[in-house]
Design an enzyme around this catalytic site. Structure first.
Site, mmCIF file in Angstrom:
data_model
loop_
_atom_site.group_PDB
_atom_site.id
_atom_site.type_symbol
_atom_site.label_atom_id
_atom_site.label_comp_id
_atom_site.label_asym_id
_atom_site.label_seq_id
_atom_site.Cartn_x
_atom_site.Cartn_y
_atom_site.Cartn_z
ATOM 1 N N ARG A 125 0.745 -1.210 -0.053
ATOM 2 C CA ARG A 125 0.209 -0.146 0.063
ATOM 3 C C ARG A 125 0.883 1.369 0.130
ATOM 4 N NH1 ARG A 125 -0.524 4.700 2.449
ATOM 5 N NH2 ARG A 125 -0.298 3.543 4.549
ATOM 6 N N ASN B 63 9.231 4.525 3.855
ATOM 7 C CA ASN B 63 8.985 3.877 5.082
ATOM 8 C C ASN B 63 10.463 3.169 5.645
ATOM 9 O OD1 ASN B 63 6.350 3.648 3.666
ATOM 10 N ND2 ASN B 63 5.746 3.322 5.773
ATOM 11 N N CYS C 12 3.840 9.138 0.861
ATOM 12 C CA CYS C 12 2.416 9.808 0.559
ATOM 13 C C CYS C 12 2.893 10.650 -0.892
ATOM 14 C CB CYS C 12 2.190 10.515 1.736
ATOM 15 S SG CYS C 12 0.592 11.469 0.917
ATOM 16 N N HIS D 64 8.650 7.046 8.495
ATOM 17 C CA HIS D 64 9.226 7.050 7.406
ATOM 18 C C HIS D 64 10.922 7.627 7.565
ATOM 19 C CE1 HIS D 64 6.079 6.501 4.333
ATOM 20 N NE2 HIS D 64 5.534 6.688 5.470
ATOM 21 N N HIS E 216 4.218 4.495 12.876
ATOM 22 C CA HIS E 216 4.594 4.300 11.488
ATOM 23 C C HIS E 216 5.623 5.439 11.146
ATOM 24 C CE1 HIS E 216 2.648 4.250 7.211
ATOM 25 N NE2 HIS E 216 3.339 5.185 7.110
HETATM 26 N N1 COA Z 1 -12.739 4.944 -4.450
HETATM 27 C C1 COA Z 1 -12.950 5.038 -5.864
HETATM 28 N N2 COA Z 1 -13.364 6.088 -6.644
HETATM 29 C C2 COA Z 1 -13.773 7.188 -5.533
HETATM 30 C C3 COA Z 1 -13.429 6.972 -4.296
HETATM 31 C C4 COA Z 1 -13.006 5.834 -3.635
HETATM 32 N N3 COA Z 1 -12.808 5.900 -2.315
HETATM 33 N N4 COA Z 1 -13.836 8.253 -3.753
HETATM 34 C C5 COA Z 1 -14.368 8.902 -4.754
HETATM 35 N N5 COA Z 1 -14.149 8.437 -5.789
HETATM 36 C C6 COA Z 1 -14.540 8.903 -7.116
HETATM 37 C C7 COA Z 1 -15.999 9.519 -7.376
HETATM 38 O O1 COA Z 1 -16.873 8.240 -7.361
HETATM 39 C C8 COA Z 1 -15.735 10.438 -8.245
HETATM 40 O O2 COA Z 1 -15.675 9.590 -9.478
HETATM 41 P P1 COA Z 1 -16.524 10.477 -10.819
HETATM 42 O O3 COA Z 1 -15.351 11.578 -11.165
HETATM 43 O O4 COA Z 1 -16.180 9.155 -12.116
HETATM 44 O O5 COA Z 1 -17.620 10.780 -10.656
HETATM 45 C C9 COA Z 1 -14.435 10.972 -8.237
HETATM 46 O O6 COA Z 1 -13.477 9.676 -7.364
HETATM 47 C C10 COA Z 1 -14.358 12.182 -7.369
HETATM 48 O O7 COA Z 1 -15.060 12.032 -6.244
HETATM 49 P P2 COA Z 1 -15.016 13.049 -4.799
HETATM 50 O O8 COA Z 1 -15.748 12.659 -4.133
HETATM 51 O O9 COA Z 1 -15.101 14.426 -5.528
HETATM 52 O O10 COA Z 1 -13.461 12.917 -4.762
HETATM 53 P P3 COA Z 1 -12.012 13.867 -4.862
HETATM 54 O O11 COA Z 1 -11.765 14.052 -6.133
HETATM 55 O O12 COA Z 1 -12.293 14.925 -3.926
HETATM 56 O O13 COA Z 1 -11.184 12.968 -3.869
HETATM 57 C C11 COA Z 1 -10.516 11.291 -2.438
HETATM 58 C C12 COA Z 1 -11.194 12.692 -2.532
HETATM 59 C C13 COA Z 1 -10.461 10.858 -0.992
HETATM 60 C C14 COA Z 1 -11.549 10.126 -2.913
HETATM 61 C C15 COA Z 1 -9.268 11.457 -3.106
HETATM 62 O O14 COA Z 1 -8.576 12.445 -2.588
HETATM 63 C C16 COA Z 1 -8.149 9.943 -2.526
HETATM 64 O O15 COA Z 1 -8.502 8.868 -3.023
HETATM 65 N N6 COA Z 1 -7.121 10.373 -1.738
HETATM 66 C C17 COA Z 1 -6.357 9.383 -1.430
HETATM 67 C C18 COA Z 1 -4.915 9.964 -1.218
HETATM 68 C C19 COA Z 1 -3.990 8.654 -0.848
HETATM 69 O O16 COA Z 1 -4.297 7.599 -0.652
HETATM 70 N N7 COA Z 1 -2.826 9.125 -0.254
HETATM 71 C C20 COA Z 1 -1.804 8.286 0.106
HETATM 72 C C21 COA Z 1 -2.249 7.678 1.547
HETATM 73 S S1 COA Z 1 -1.756 8.641 2.864
HETATM 74 ZN ZN ZN Z 2 3.306 6.250 5.281
#
Ligand code: COA
Ligand code: ZN
Length: 327
Positions: free
Chosen positions: A17, A251, A242, A211, A209
């Site tokens: 992950r 990490n 990240c 890094h 956790h």
């Molecule tokens: N899994 C899959 N798709 C997702 C989702 C999820 N958990 N959450 C939102 N989406 C999709 C929505 O369905 C939407 O799809 P569409 O454009 O086809 O309609 C699109 O993503 C945008 O949705 P929205 O709620 O507006 O999300 P966002 O663009 O504001 O993003 C997060 C928010 C949280 C989903 C996104 O920033 C993210 O996944 N961040 C993770 C970052 C990460 O993992 N960092 C490293 C670890 S610390």
């Molecule tokens: Zn981390």
């Protein structure tokens, strides 16, 4: 410094992950599954298999469902995944997740950059996730990013960190992970923070956790363990980071941490040789050198042959010594 004296520590792997989310090469789904299956036999308490994030935000893990569904689950190992919102929680539930690892940052700037929500918006979503998890009977751990500092805001005040922990504790989560997202933690800070949070919420399961961004990773692990932390996240090969935290690097490396803890007499339950073999497989997958050190150097008692002309060197030295004694 006290020796480990057989104290049990619980090791969580995050390479598939935290590690893969940061790799430029997409690791093929079959290879991810094969790696998780191999890691499952090495003694981990937990494996963070993937994340259920948006494919736009984290393209490297867009195959989360398939990986989660096809892995072979070993008894005694918890297979978890990172969940940022309700949509992620629904996907995780469909994938038979063993535990939710919900995530938010205690830094407003990092939370907005990483999750595109304010901290309050994240908390509101995660409160719904926690309710959903309770209905489904799935335990919840909360990973709090940037608790030792934020790469954009700098120092993160302890009072704020404690407040977020209190709010999650009130929702009766099972555990909290204190994440040093970009290697800003240092050992005395780690010790103070770990002692403070464990004293405040002794019933919570605490994980650290780290890094290794500034080379303090192993020192921070020791500081946490000495403070009483029993659960540690780490990444095979030392990959990770990240993508939405500027300057993030890997990490602490599982094989390096496990090697150190085993030397000190801690019981990690881990198969170190198996880890070193798995790291070489990982290196082939990511197609670059790994930051970890033990696979290159070997165990501390790995013995090397002396120089090729060692017998001549020794004979000459002994002859000189004999002459000195009997001139
Ligand atoms: N899994 C899959 N798709 C997702 C989702 C999820 N958990 N959450 C939102 N989406 C999709 C929505 O369905 C939407 O799809 P569409 O454009 O086809 O309609 C699109 O993503 C945008 O949705 P929205 O709620 O507006 O999300 P966002 O663009 O504001 O993003 C997060 C928010 C949280 C989903 C996104 O920033 C993210 O996944 N961040 C993770 C970052 C990460 O993992 N960092 C490293 C670890 S610390
Ligand atoms: Zn981390």
């Amino acid at each position: 410094m006290k020796e480990g004296k057989g104290k049990r520590l619980f090791i969580n792997e995050v390479a598939t992950r935290d590690g893969f989310q940061m790799e430029s090469r997409f690791i093929p789904t079959d290879d991810k599954i094969a790696l998780v299956d191999r890691l499952g036999t090495l003694g981990y308490a937990k494996i963070e298999v993937t994340s259920f994030t948006s494919a736009k935000a984290i393209p490297a893990l867009r195959d989360g469902e398939e990986v989660m569904q096809r892995i072979v689950r070993q008894p005694g190992v918890v297979y978890t995944a990172l969940v940022p919102n309700l949509r992620g929680a629904e996907r995780a539930l469909e994938s038979r997740i063993g535990e939710f690892n919900v995530v938010m940052s205690v830094s407003e700037t990092h939370n907005l950059s990483n999750l595109r929500m304010t901290r309050e918006q994240s908390f509101a979503q995660l409160a719904e996730v926690i309710a959903l998890a309770r209905q489904a009977g799935v335990p919840v751990n909360v990973s709090l990013s940037c608790v030792f500092g934020c790469p954009m805001e700098g120092e993160v005040p302890l009072a704020g960190v404690l407040e977020w922990i209190d709010r999650f504790a009130a929702l009766q989560v099972q555990g909290v992970t204190l994440c040093d997202t970009t290697g800003m933690a240092f050992p005395t800070q780690v010790q103070a923070l770990c002692e403070a949070v464990m004293a405040r919420h002794p019933g919570l399961q605490w994980t650290a956790h780290f890094h290794n961004t500034r080379g303090m990773g192993l020192a921070n692990v020791l500081a946490a363990v000495e403070a009483g932390i029993e659960r540690l996240d780490m990444s095979l090969g030392g990959i990770g980071g990240c993508p939405y935290a500027p300057g993030a690097t890997g990490n602490v490396a599982t094989e390096d941490v496990v090697h150190m803890l085993q030397c000190m007499g801690y019981d990690t339950g881990m198969d170190l040789n198996g880890l070193i073999d798995a790291a070489s497989e990982l290196e082939a997958l990511v197609q670059h050198d790994l930051p970890s050190q033990v696979p290159r150097a070997g165990h501390r008692l790995t013995r090397h042959a002396p120089p090729a002309d060692f017998n001549d060197i020794a004979a000459r030295a002994h002859a000189r010594r004999a002459k000195e004694l009997n001139p």
